[in-house]
Motif scaffolding. Sequence first.
Motif, PDB file in Angstrom:
ATOM      1  N   VAL A 250       0.844  -1.191   0.000  1.00 16.61           N
ATOM      2  CA  VAL A 250       0.000   0.000   0.000  1.00 16.61           C
ATOM      3  C   VAL A 250       0.881   1.243   0.000  1.00 16.61           C
ATOM      4  CG1 VAL A 250      -1.752   1.309   1.259  1.00 16.61           C
ATOM      5  CG2 VAL A 250      -1.831  -1.196   1.268  1.00 16.61           C
ATOM      6  N   ASN A 251       0.564   2.208  -0.854  1.00 19.74           N
ATOM      7  CA  ASN A 251       1.214   3.513  -0.757  1.00 19.74           C
ATOM      8  C   ASN A 251       0.236   4.591  -1.195  1.00 19.74           C
ATOM      9  OD1 ASN A 251       1.205   3.585  -3.592  1.00 19.74           O
ATOM     10  ND2 ASN A 251       3.424   3.584  -3.812  1.00 19.74           N
ATOM     11  N   ASN A 252       0.641   5.842  -1.033  1.00 14.68           N
ATOM     12  CA  ASN A 252      -0.145   6.971  -1.512  1.00 14.68           C
ATOM     13  C   ASN A 252       0.819   8.008  -2.054  1.00 14.68           C
ATOM     14  OD1 ASN A 252      -1.536   9.578  -1.588  1.00 14.68           O
ATOM     15  ND2 ASN A 252      -3.244   8.476  -0.656  1.00 14.68           N
ATOM     16  N   ASP A 253       0.770   8.228  -3.375  1.00 13.16           N
ATOM     17  CA  ASP A 253       1.714   9.163  -3.984  1.00 13.16           C
ATOM     18  C   ASP A 253       1.306  10.619  -3.780  1.00 13.16           C
ATOM     19  OD1 ASP A 253      -0.146   9.759  -6.306  1.00 13.16           O
ATOM     20  OD2 ASP A 253       0.272   7.647  -6.718  1.00 13.16           O
ATOM     21  N   ALA A 254      -0.001  10.854  -3.490  1.00 12.69           N
ATOM     22  CA  ALA A 254      -0.497  12.201  -3.160  1.00 12.69           C
ATOM     23  C   ALA A 254      -0.100  13.245  -4.196  1.00 12.69           C
ATOM     24  CB  ALA A 254      -0.002  12.617  -1.765  1.00 12.69           C
ATOM     25  N   ARG A 255      -0.003  12.844  -5.450  1.00 12.09           N
ATOM     26  CA  ARG A 255       0.442  13.751  -6.505  1.00 12.09           C
ATOM     27  C   ARG A 255      -0.707  14.554  -7.114  1.00 12.09           C
ATOM     28  NH1 ARG A 255       4.959  13.372  -9.832  1.00 12.09           N
ATOM     29  NH2 ARG A 255       5.937  12.449  -7.997  1.00 12.09           N
ATOM     30  N   HIS A 256      -1.869  13.904  -7.236  1.00  9.03           N
ATOM     31  CA  HIS A 256      -2.983  14.571  -7.920  1.00  9.03           C
ATOM     32  C   HIS A 256      -4.292  14.028  -7.367  1.00  9.03           C
ATOM     33  CE1 HIS A 256      -5.693  15.727 -11.268  1.00  9.03           C
ATOM     34  NE2 HIS A 256      -4.797  16.657 -11.527  1.00  9.03           N
ATOM     35  N   TYR A 384      -4.180   6.780  -3.937  1.00 10.05           N
ATOM     36  CA  TYR A 384      -4.141   5.499  -3.226  1.00 10.05           C
ATOM     37  C   TYR A 384      -3.801   4.358  -4.181  1.00 10.05           C
ATOM     38  CZ  TYR A 384      -6.340   7.574   0.904  1.00 10.05           C
ATOM     39  OH  TYR A 384      -6.612   8.328   2.011  1.00 10.05           O
ATOM     40  N   ASN A 385      -2.823   3.559  -3.809  1.00  2.00           N
ATOM     41  CA  ASN A 385      -2.439   2.377  -4.582  1.00  2.00           C
ATOM     42  C   ASN A 385      -2.336   1.189  -3.631  1.00  2.00           C
ATOM     43  OD1 ASN A 385      -1.862   4.036  -6.982  1.00  2.00           O
ATOM     44  ND2 ASN A 385      -0.067   4.718  -5.832  1.00  2.00           N
ATOM     45  N   ALA A 386      -2.899   0.052  -4.004  1.00  2.25           N
ATOM     46  CA  ALA A 386      -2.838  -1.139  -3.142  1.00  2.25           C
ATOM     47  C   ALA A 386      -2.846  -2.382  -4.031  1.00  2.25           C
ATOM     48  CB  ALA A 386      -4.023  -1.174  -2.170  1.00  2.25           C
ATOM     49  N   ILE A 387      -1.838  -3.225  -3.851  1.00  4.20           N
ATOM     50  CA  ILE A 387      -1.672  -4.421  -4.681  1.00  4.20           C
ATOM     51  C   ILE A 387      -1.522  -5.643  -3.796  1.00  4.20           C
ATOM     52  CG2 ILE A 387      -0.158  -5.592  -6.328  1.00  4.20           C
ATOM     53  CD1 ILE A 387       0.550  -2.834  -7.451  1.00  4.20           C
TER      54      ILE A 387
END
Length: 400
Positions: A250-256, A384-387
């Motif tokens: 899980v991560n969050n790039d918070a770019r857009h 939000y990204n989760a794989i």
Amino acid sequence: MDERIFVTGLGMISPAGAGVAPFWADLCAARRRFEELTPLYAGMKPGVLGGRVPEAARTAALERISETTRARPRAASVFAEYAALEAIADAGLTPGDPALRNAVVCVGTNDGQADVLEDLVAGRKDVAGTGGFSSYSIADGVARAVGANGPVFTLHNTCASSNVALSCALEMLRAGVADTAVVGGCDAYSEKNIIGFSSLHAIGPVGCQPFSRGRRFVTPSEGAGILVLRTGRAAAGGRRPYAELLTVAVNNDARHLTAPDPEGVVDCHRRALEQCGLKADDIDAVFAHGTGSRANDSTEGAIFAETYPRAAITAIKGTVGHLMGGAGAAGAVAACLALEERLVPPTAVDPGDVELDIDLVTGAPRAVPELRYVQNNAFGFGGYNAIAIFGAASQGAGDG
């Protein structure tokens, strides 16, 4: 401490109907059940397609949960509780079973009990008659339905919510908080959601066509998927597990706010592989996020083309639509069924229209006799990204 975590039960409700069986049948047949949605405001174009849980499935779900709820719950709760009851039954458990008493319950959702606010704004109900807005009530209802008294969480991580819930449950089981978890995600039809997508011109009269040259629209949908996770020790002696849950990154790039950030998505893929000691070449199949939007599919497809050239790619939103917060759970259920059946269902697009140089499964299900590792992607607004990565369950995993 036993850190291997297995999937021993599955539950599902979707536009295909109530149950895992119709869901899997529709995926394998690439059978769409999209319908026209009623315009919600004067400027909304007619003919917009969406996926709705059929009325017969709603009735079946209400009948099944009637013994475990004190009042008629809202749609999100109906979906989640039904899927949870199907999942525990599939795992050989019953509500209140000793194995469930201290179980973790973790449910991801995007819109929660959104219809409460919509009823108030539209003047359909007053505050006293809404039944409450708190989305925690969804996970609490699942816990009550299955008879669990352990930790209970509702998570909001936009359309990555279900996979984030899987991550939370996985960490808690590995930490020894419990040896069983009931986990997944849900979302019901939301007027504010449809209006929001309409304002972004992201929905329309053509159904979701993931990774195709002509893709343009997301197809919003609804439903719930629930999985029962158990440690190897707890699973011993029961049904052979569907799969082993190896990791969730899980991560969050918070770019857009809405656009995916390629660097953040690439980083999530890298983390997922590193966390379970695999390489991209080890992944046999990927259930892509595959929303059918230009930006998402271009970002995700480029990663597949460059890093996962041998993986069979499929995108189930072309068949059942985008279940929003429940999308990752639908993908997780499908990934486990793929490992069980050694079969990858097709993406509902014309094989001649695939845009990128990826091995997109189309037309008919693909038999993969040596299917070992399956990846399930879920991404959402806000970065939000989760794989999640699932592995084939060893022959002795559930045999003690």
